[in-house]
Design a protein around this motif. Structure first.
Motif, PDB file in Angstrom:
ATOM      1  N   ALA A  25       0.763  -1.220   0.080  1.00 18.25           N
ATOM      2  CA  ALA A  25       0.013  -0.033   0.058  1.00 18.25           C
ATOM      3  C   ALA A  25       0.803   1.054   0.129  1.00 18.25           C
ATOM      4  N   VAL A  26       1.958   1.242   0.662  1.00 21.39           N
ATOM      5  CA  VAL A  26       2.657   2.362   0.878  1.00 21.39           C
ATOM      6  C   VAL A  26       3.290   2.809  -0.656  1.00 21.39           C
ATOM      7  N   GLU A  27       3.853   1.527  -1.303  1.00 22.01           N
ATOM      8  CA  GLU A  27       4.374   1.671  -2.718  1.00 22.01           C
ATOM      9  C   GLU A  27       3.462   2.116  -3.489  1.00 22.01           C
ATOM     10  N   GLN A  28       2.310   1.692  -3.517  1.00 20.09           N
ATOM     11  CA  GLN A  28       1.216   2.203  -4.411  1.00 20.09           C
ATOM     12  C   GLN A  28       0.679   3.792  -4.208  1.00 20.09           C
ATOM     13  N   ALA A  29       0.752   4.091  -2.827  1.00 18.15           N
ATOM     14  CA  ALA A  29       0.530   5.440  -2.362  1.00 18.15           C
ATOM     15  C   ALA A  29       1.639   6.406  -3.279  1.00 18.15           C
ATOM     16  N   ARG A  30       2.846   6.167  -2.921  1.00 16.84           N
ATOM     17  CA  ARG A  30       4.104   6.795  -3.505  1.00 16.84           C
ATOM     18  C   ARG A  30       3.898   6.969  -5.064  1.00 16.84           C
ATOM     19  N   ALA A  31       3.533   5.936  -5.458  1.00 15.91           N
ATOM     20  CA  ALA A  31       3.451   6.045  -6.964  1.00 15.91           C
ATOM     21  C   ALA A  31       2.279   6.646  -7.492  1.00 15.91           C
ATOM     22  N   ALA A  32       1.185   6.837  -6.553  1.00 18.60           N
ATOM     23  CA  ALA A  32      -0.134   7.487  -7.044  1.00 18.60           C
ATOM     24  C   ALA A  32       0.334   9.146  -7.528  1.00 18.60           C
ATOM     25  N   GLU A  33      -0.703   9.364  -8.249  1.00 19.08           N
ATOM     26  CA  GLU A  33      -0.723  10.782  -8.731  1.00 19.08           C
ATOM     27  C   GLU A  33      -1.067  11.664  -7.546  1.00 19.08           C
ATOM     28  N   GLY A  34      -0.209  12.690  -7.588  1.00 21.62           N
ATOM     29  CA  GLY A  34      -0.620  13.540  -6.496  1.00 21.62           C
ATOM     30  C   GLY A  34      -0.059  13.277  -5.031  1.00 21.62           C
ATOM     31  N   CYS A  35       0.523  12.234  -4.952  1.00 14.41           N
ATOM     32  CA  CYS A  35       1.104  11.853  -3.456  1.00 14.41           C
ATOM     33  C   CYS A  35       2.554  12.336  -3.408  1.00 14.41           C
ATOM     34  N   LEU A  36       2.700  13.215  -2.285  1.00 13.96           N
ATOM     35  CA  LEU A  36       4.070  13.898  -2.245  1.00 13.96           C
ATOM     36  C   LEU A  36       5.120  13.117  -1.139  1.00 13.96           C
ATOM     37  N   ASP A  37       4.387  12.311  -0.433  1.00  9.05           N
ATOM     38  CA  ASP A  37       4.891  11.491   0.756  1.00  9.05           C
ATOM     39  C   ASP A  37       4.044  10.610   1.360  1.00  9.05           C
ATOM     40  N   PHE A  38       4.207   9.518   1.906  1.00 10.91           N
ATOM     41  CA  PHE A  38       3.537   8.427   2.459  1.00 10.91           C
ATOM     42  C   PHE A  38       4.415   7.593   3.278  1.00 10.91           C
ATOM     43  N   ALA A  39       4.166   7.629   4.697  1.00 13.23           N
ATOM     44  CA  ALA A  39       5.096   6.582   5.560  1.00 13.23           C
ATOM     45  C   ALA A  39       4.355   6.297   6.672  1.00 13.23           C
ATOM     46  N   LEU A  40       4.417   4.968   6.972  1.00 10.69           N
ATOM     47  CA  LEU A  40       4.048   4.345   8.097  1.00 10.69           C
ATOM     48  C   LEU A  40       5.179   3.729   9.143  1.00 10.69           C
ATOM     49  N   SER A  41       5.390   4.034  10.088  1.00 11.22           N
ATOM     50  CA  SER A  41       6.513   3.713  10.929  1.00 11.22           C
ATOM     51  C   SER A  41       6.240   3.126  12.325  1.00 11.22           C
ATOM     52  N   ALA A  42       7.075   2.265  12.753  1.00  6.06           N
ATOM     53  CA  ALA A  42       7.079   1.933  14.234  1.00  6.06           C
ATOM     54  C   ALA A  42       7.493   2.852  14.969  1.00  6.06           C
ATOM     55  N   ASP A  43       6.801   3.187  16.140  1.00  4.26           N
ATOM     56  CA  ASP A  43       7.152   4.182  17.047  1.00  4.26           C
ATOM     57  C   ASP A  43       8.355   3.756  17.910  1.00  4.26           C
ATOM     58  N   LEU A  44       9.196   4.485  18.354  1.00  8.09           N
ATOM     59  CA  LEU A  44      10.419   4.121  19.053  1.00  8.09           C
ATOM     60  C   LEU A  44      10.287   3.651  20.421  1.00  8.09           C
ATOM     61  N   ILE A  45       9.136   4.362  20.881  1.00  6.34           N
ATOM     62  CA  ILE A  45       8.905   4.439  22.245  1.00  6.34           C
ATOM     63  C   ILE A  45       7.876   3.236  22.726  1.00  6.34           C
TER      64      ILE A  45
END
Length: 150
Positions: A25-45
């Motif tokens: 889904a992240v790859e698809q979002a980043r390739a989508a027209e109009g997407c400037l950034d897309f990230a999901l990340s594990a919290d460090l705490i």
């Protein structure tokens, strides 16, 4: 510009597999027209938290990609969500420019150097630290030239 930011909570034991399942889904979002950034990340705490950050050019671009939202299997794994939509009218550098270079540009330069060439070890001077240059502020001032007529 539209920013979607916030956090999701899933079971601790499930977080890594949840994120791995989101990679397509992240790859698809980043390739989508109009997407400037897309990230999901594990919290460090917090071992149950996932941080969400999306940046889109327009509401229409976001709606085209989003469709109906996450698939039902992924949605069922989310225990809690706190997401907000922000409408951004302007963008500027985070800190005023004082020099020709950005205040934070040294971070990317250092990381690029570290990747390009490993650090060479410095001479040890027989186990002693290298000699230090004297501090120019501690040098005696040169004698003043006499201004009296001769």
């Amino acid at each position: 510009m539209i920013i979607i930011a916030g956090k999701l909570w899933v079971d601790t034991a499930d977080r890594d597999s949840y994120l791995a399942g989101c990679s397509k889904a992240v790859e698809q979002a980043r390739a989508a027209e109009g997407c400037l950034d897309f990230a999901l990340s594990a919290d460090l705490i917090d071992p149950e938290r996932i941080n969400v950050y999306e940046r889109w050019e327009t509401d229409e671009a976001l709606a085209r990609f989003r469709g109906t939202g996450p698939d039902p299997e992924q949605a069922a794994r989310i225990r809690e969500a706190e997401l907000r939509k922000y409408r951004i009218s302007g963008v500027e550098a985070p800190y005023p420019e004082r020099h020709a270079r950005s205040r934070w540009s040294h971070l990317s330069c250092r990381s690029r150097r570290a990747v390009r060439a490993p650090r060479r070890s410095l001479p040890t001077h027989a186990g002693r630290p290298p000699p230090r240059e004297p501090d120019p502020r501690q040098r005696p001032a040169p004698p003043l030239a006499s201004t009296a007529p001769r």
